[in-house]
Structures are given as structure tokens and as C-alpha cells.
Enzyme design. Sequence first.
Site, short mmCIF file in Angstrom:
data_model
loop_
_atom_site.label_atom_id
_atom_site.label_comp_id
_atom_site.label_asym_id
_atom_site.label_seq_id
_atom_site.Cartn_x
_atom_site.Cartn_y
_atom_site.Cartn_z
CB SER A 179 31.49 45.73 36.87
OG SER A 179 30.50 44.75 37.09
CE1 TYR A 216 34.01 42.84 41.25
CE2 TYR A 216 31.83 43.36 40.39
CZ TYR A 216 33.15 43.01 40.18
OH TYR A 216 33.62 42.84 38.89
#
Length: 250
Positions: free
Chosen positions: A142, A155
Site C-alpha cells: 500500500s 492498517y
Amino acid sequence: MGMFDLSGKVAVVTGASGGLGQGMAVGLAEAGADIVAVSNSGSEETVAMIEALGRKAVDLQADLSQPEGLEDVFKQALEFGGRVDVLVNNAGIIRRTPAAEHAWQDWQDVIDINLSTVFYLSQLAGRHMLERGSGKIVNIASMLSYQGGINVPGYTASKHGVAGITKALANEWAGKGVQINAIAPGYMLTNNTKQIVEDKARYQSITDRIPAGRWGTPDDLKGPVVFLSSSASDYLNGHVMCVDGGWMAR
């Protein structure tokens, strides 16, 4: 297709029911691979799309947060295709709350799926691939493998960890015929970003910062995942590829 041809290959894609996972599964099938589509809710639509291309596919439902579930997934994948040539670790969840209020269970759930599952499924696939002397593992990282984000501490930690696992396993397995790399998607139009998209001011501010002038879509990951799953990437190891419209270049 030449060096990008995946004909005769078997690819396992987790989180394949929709979004980025569906896009990548279909992209791999378009390149010739047969697909094991894994999710916790069923991937019937994805399987239908793959079969319409003339490729074989199977829909596996599993609890990816548990080691037993992962072991069963890999066993069934081997039964389906006789081997696993490609593993795409895409399944992931996100919990959005400020760090000061981030619940322990939210933290644990995210780390379990986004990080621990990636390692254990890579380990299962890696043992199989090492025995055969070939294989490709593609992890989905990410932009938050590089940045801190806002209201997503679990996350962010998990995606930093995915980048680390990618490099660590590449160090051990690159010389044994197994390539492990990662894709770091930028801002993508999926269910995970729905909350941001609905905040019109924030959505526009993000769009304005992307040199390409738009958010990505699942189709934008087809080319990168085929590249990293094919012989075209045989000398690429431990790399985290940003597919972000130029976000990281700003």
C-alpha cells in the site's frame, strides 16, 4: 504474450470476490492462468468472468484469519491444479478510528488478516515452490507501506510489515527460483476507500495530488500482477512496485 504468457499456470488469489482481487484474478486469467479464487464470502462472479475467458477456476471460501483455514486453502488449491505457480496475497481489511480510540480487537483483526495471513500462506506456498525450484509470490502492499495515513494505525503497521516480509523472504528464496515482490496500489476506487470517496472535499484534495489526475481502478493492476507473475520478472526480487498514478513522485 511471450515472456508474459501464463498458459498452464495455476494462480491462487486471495480476496478475489471483488475489487482489486477480482481485477487481478481476471487479469491473470486473460494471460492464460487457471485461478483459485479465495475469499470469505464467495467469488462466484469472479469465477464466472474467468470461465467466460475459457480458463478454469474454482471458488474457495475460507476463514483466512486461522492457520487451519489457510492450510485447507492450500490443500484444495493443490487438488485443483496439481501445483501452485503463483500466489497473490491480496485479502485485507481496514478499520478506521483515531489512534487514541483504536480498539485492541480492531488492531488484532487487521494484523491477523493483513500480515500474519500473508506470512503463513507465503510459507505454505514457498515450501511447495522451493521443492519445485520455481514460483511467484505477489503481496499487496500500500502507499501506507511508506506513509503513516490518518486514523488507520493497524492498517499502516500491517502494510509496513507486508513490505518487510516481501524483502525478508526474497533474501532467502531469490537464489532458489522463487521470486517474491509486492504491489503498492495508490488510491483505488474500491469498497475499502468508499468512506474517503464520500467525503467530497478529501476525495478532491487527493485527486488533485495524483499526477495522473484520477484514482486507480482494479484494471490498473492487471498489467503489474501479470508482469510479477510471469517469467518477465525473473530477476526482480524483494521489490515493492508503486502503482499509484505518480502519487509517490509528488
